[in-house]
Each structure stands twice: as structure tokens, then as C-alpha cells.
Design a protein around this motif. Structure first.
Motif, PDB file in Angstrom:
ATOM      1  N   CYS A 192      62.941  24.449  37.911  1.00 25.75           N
ATOM      2  CA  CYS A 192      63.887  24.113  38.947  1.00 25.75           C
ATOM      3  C   CYS A 192      63.189  23.190  40.136  1.00 25.75           C
ATOM      4  O   CYS A 192      62.004  23.113  40.031  1.00 25.75           O
TER       5      CYS A 192
ATOM      6  N   THR B  17      62.882  23.451  42.996  1.00 20.67           N
ATOM      7  CA  THR B  17      62.470  23.955  44.286  1.00 20.67           C
ATOM      8  C   THR B  17      63.438  23.578  45.380  1.00 20.67           C
ATOM      9  O   THR B  17      63.922  22.743  45.615  1.00 20.67           O
TER      10      THR B  17
ATOM     11  N   ARG C 170      64.600  28.040  49.364  1.00 24.65           N
ATOM     12  CA  ARG C 170      64.475  29.281  49.013  1.00 24.65           C
ATOM     13  C   ARG C 170      63.042  29.730  48.087  1.00 24.65           C
ATOM     14  O   ARG C 170      62.685  30.767  48.213  1.00 24.65           O
TER      15      ARG C 170
ATOM     16  N   MET D 130      61.492  29.442  37.418  1.00 19.83           N
ATOM     17  CA  MET D 130      62.346  29.041  38.416  1.00 19.83           C
ATOM     18  C   MET D 130      61.963  29.488  39.660  1.00 19.83           C
ATOM     19  O   MET D 130      61.137  30.512  40.002  1.00 19.83           O
TER      20      MET D 130
ATOM     21  N   CYS E   8      63.443  31.115  42.332  1.00 20.17           N
ATOM     22  CA  CYS E   8      63.976  32.137  43.163  1.00 20.17           C
ATOM     23  C   CYS E   8      64.678  33.013  42.362  1.00 20.17           C
ATOM     24  O   CYS E   8      65.133  32.616  41.139  1.00 20.17           O
TER      25      CYS E   8
ATOM     26  N   ASN F  97      69.058  32.707  41.917  1.00 21.09           N
ATOM     27  CA  ASN F  97      69.347  31.567  40.687  1.00 21.09           C
ATOM     28  C   ASN F  97      68.643  31.819  39.491  1.00 21.09           C
ATOM     29  O   ASN F  97      69.104  31.363  38.458  1.00 21.09           O
TER      30      ASN F  97
HETATM   31 FE1  SF4 Z   1      64.890  26.943  42.407  1.00 16.13          FE
HETATM   32 FE2  SF4 Z   1      66.135  29.083  43.431  1.00 16.13          FE
HETATM   33 FE3  SF4 Z   1      66.031  26.899  44.700  1.00 16.13          FE
HETATM   34 FE4  SF4 Z   1      67.714  26.662  42.480  1.00 16.13          FE
HETATM   35  S1  SF4 Z   1      67.911  27.998  44.362  1.00 16.13           S
HETATM   36  S2  SF4 Z   1      66.298  25.233  43.232  1.00 16.13           S
HETATM   37  S3  SF4 Z   1      66.364  28.231  41.334  1.00 16.13           S
HETATM   38  S4  SF4 Z   1      64.358  28.123  44.280  1.00 16.13           S
END
Ligand code: SF4
Length: 343
Positions: free
Chosen positions: A255, A257, A260, A289, A291, A294
Motif C-alpha cells: 500500500c 501508506t 493510518r 499493507m 493497516c 483495509n
Molecule cells: Fe495502507 Fe491502510 Fe492507509 Fe490503505 S488505509 S494506504 S492499507 S495504511
């Protein structure tokens, strides 16, 4: 379909990856050393510049020392071409219109015919003949017409072991030229954006040029041209093919980042990418990922993954959470999991 050594090009054959050595060909040890490194990196065909007789004389020793098919890149000099053919090359890159007298051209073609050596006609934006430039300017059409002129010479003597490239340093001109060429001929096409630049710029240009054409079903073999160690060309070429599902292999999704994220995903991803290099030909997808909100959900299609938490992360496998791991042990836990499954 043609064959460069044991690599089939064209028809339903997989898109093959080529590169070119940038060592002094006359230096046997460093050239062979680089060929071996390219081989390990995943190169399937290697091209070597043969600028003079001394370089050509290295070929008889060099060719049997590697399993990779060798293509000799020769400009103008038919004698060098004949030497290279005699030495056992698997392919020749030469433009027949630049060889000189008809007699010389025929000598080269007949030597290739005898050994079924394909000839690549390679026209680049920087080397379009003056007459073509006058007629068509610096356009895709000039590239294509130049290539067809050389093709005509081979066709006139019924030689059809042909592969063609029409590379420009402009991505748009490259795409236009190959689209035009693909409408006119059935010969296998060697794709590339020429003089694409350093790893950063060259990768972007190559992905756009080569990638667009491959996505349209145009192209049979690719060479990414970078001002860099040629191993980088192989890495980029592989990623292009994998991204278009034209080849299987390791995929890492991560992701971007955001606010979160509570662990160092950038560092973690870089470390994982380096450590998973040995699995590059395995058909697995790893998700990293930031977090839990998601992470596992968005990456549920991945085979393995990490979803970051507060100084810790969740390890998951095909969408199923396995355990919570402290941040400092996350990379190892992921590697152990992949290793256990791979064995
Ligand atoms: Fe990454 Fe979670 Fe932010 Fe999506 S919501 S970019 S998975 S940290």
C-alpha cells in the motif's frame, strides 16, 4: 516464427527477454562474466557488439562458454558478419542496406541461410537514412519505410528468417512505428524504446512504450535499453511481462501508506523485496499493507501478507489471519512462512 538458438520468437512463443553486454567484447573474461550474470538474472538472449575483427575473434571461444544464444551486433562490415556467423552466433543484427555491394550482401545472407541464422533489421530514430528523412521527416513512417527497405533486400533473395525493430527515443513515435509495422508485416517484432535513459526515466519510457504495444498484442521479444548495468534491463523487462500477465513470477503488492500507518512499511517493503528476490520465478503474491482497517481485506487475493498495527503486524495467508507479530520480527515471520510452504 523464428529461432534464435533454442529460443523461439513469434507465433505463440512466450515473449523473450534480451539484453546487451556493455563490456569491451575483446575482453573475453569480462564479457563472459557479464553474460553469466545476465543469464542468472533471467536474460534469455544476449547481444554483443562486434565492432572490429579482434572482437569477432573472441566469439569462437565465447559462444561455447555459455548456454545463452548470442546475437552479434554488426554495422556495415560484411567480413565481421561472416566471421561471427562462422563462430556460431545464433542471430545477427545487421541492416542489409548498409552492407555495401550486392555481392557482399549475398555472401552474408547465404552464410546465414546455411545455418538458419535469423537476421534482425534494426532501424533506430537516430539512424534513418537522409532520403527517408527528407521524404518523411522524423516520423514513425520514416522508421517503418526504412525497415521495409531492408526487409525487401532479404525478401528479394527469399530469405525470411527475419525479425524487425523500429525503435525511437520518443515513446509515442515508437508506439506509432510498431503499430504501423505490425499492420504491414508478419515477421516477429523486437520491441524497445531506444536511448531510453537512466534507470528511473528509462524504466518509465520502456514500460510505456513496450507495455502499450504488448498490451495490444504487438511484439515478440523485448529489450529494455537503460544507461545502467544491463542486469537492470532484465529486472525491468521481467516486471513489464509480469505486470501484463505475460509471465508468471513473484509479485509484491504494497500500500502507499497513509495517516493510518503505524509501522515503517516503506523500510519493511524494501527489505522484503530484497529478501524475496530468490523466489522471483515462483508464482506467489505477497501483500504488505499498512493497516488492519483495509489491509487483509484489500489484499485478500494475495498468497501471503502483512497488515501493520501499532508497532506490530498481522501475518495472513490467503485472506486468513494467522498471528500477531511484533514489528521487529515481521520480516522474518513472513519469510519463514513462505519458506515453509515453498519447501
Ligand atoms: Fe495502507 Fe491502510 Fe492507509 Fe490503505 S488505509 S494506504 S492499507 S495504511
Amino acid at each position: 516464427m523464428i529461432k534464435v538458438g533454442n529460443v523461439a520468437i513469434g507465433g505463440d512463443s512466450p515473449i523473450s527477454i534480451q539484453s546487451m553486454t556493455n563490456t569491451d567484447t575483446r575482453d573475453f573474461n569480462s564479457t563472459l562474466g557479464q553474460i553469466r550474470v545476465l543469464d542468472i538474472a533471467g536474460c534469455e538472449i544476449v547481444r554483443i557488439a562486434v565492432p572490429d575483427l579482434e572482437a569477432a575473434q573472441v566469439l569462437p571461444e565465447l559462444i561455447p562458454a555459455t548456454d545463452l544464444p548470442i546475437i552479434a551486433d554488426i554495422h556495415f562490415d560484411y567480413k565481421l558478419a561472416l566471421e561471427a556467423i562462422k563462430a556460431g552466433i545464433s542471430g545477427l543484427r545487421i541492416n542489409p542496406g548498409n552492407i555495401g555491394s550486392e555481392q557482399k550482401v549475398l555472401k552474408v545472407i547465404e552464410a546465414c541461410r546455411e545455418r538458419k541464422i535469423p537476421i534482425r533489421i534494426g532501424v533506430n530514430s537516430g539512424s534513418i537514412p537522409k532520403e527517408m528523412l527528407k521524404k518523411y521527416g522524423h516520423t514513425a513512417q520514416a522508421l517503418v519505410e526504412s525497415a521495409l527497405y531492408h526487409v525487401g533486400i532479404l525478401e528479394n533473395v527469399n530469405y525470411q528468417e527475419i525479425k524487425i525493430s523500429v525503435k525511437a527515443s520518443s515513446v509515442n513515435t515508437t508506439i506509432d512505428a510498431y503499430r504501423l509495422l505490425a499492420k504491414k508485416v508478419d515477421y516477429p517484432l523486437h520491441l524497445g524504446v531506444t536511448e531510453a535513459g537512466t534507470v528511473f526515466r528509462g524504466t518509465i519510457k520502456s514500460c510505456l512504450g513496450i507495455g502499450t504495444l504488448l498490451a495490444e498484442g504487438i511484439g515478440d521479444t523485448i529489450r529494455v535499453s537503460l544507461t545502467a548495468n544491463p542486469v537492470e534491463e532484465i529486472r525491468v523487462a521481467k516486471e513489464i511481462l509480469k505486470s501484463l500477465d505475460l509471465r508468471q513470477g513473484l509479485d509484491i503488492i504494497s500500500c502507499p501508506t497513509c495517516g493510518r500507518t503505524e509501522i515503517d512499511i516503506i523500510k519493511l517493503t524494501e527489505e522484503i523485496e530484497t529478501k524475496l528476490e530468490k523466489y522471483r520465478d515462483k508464482n506467489i503474491t505477497v501483500a504488505i499493507m499498512g493497516c488492519i482497517v483495509n489491509g487483509p481485506g484489500e489484499a485478500s487475493e494475495a498468497d501471503y501478507g502483512i497488515a501493520g498495527g501499532k508497532k506490530e503486524g498481522l501475518l495472513f495467508k490467503r485472506g486468513k489471519i494467522l498471528k500477531k507479530v511484533p514489528e521487529k520480527n515481521l520480516v522474518q515471520a513472513l519469510l519463514d512462512l513462505i519458506k515453509t510452504d515453498a519447501n
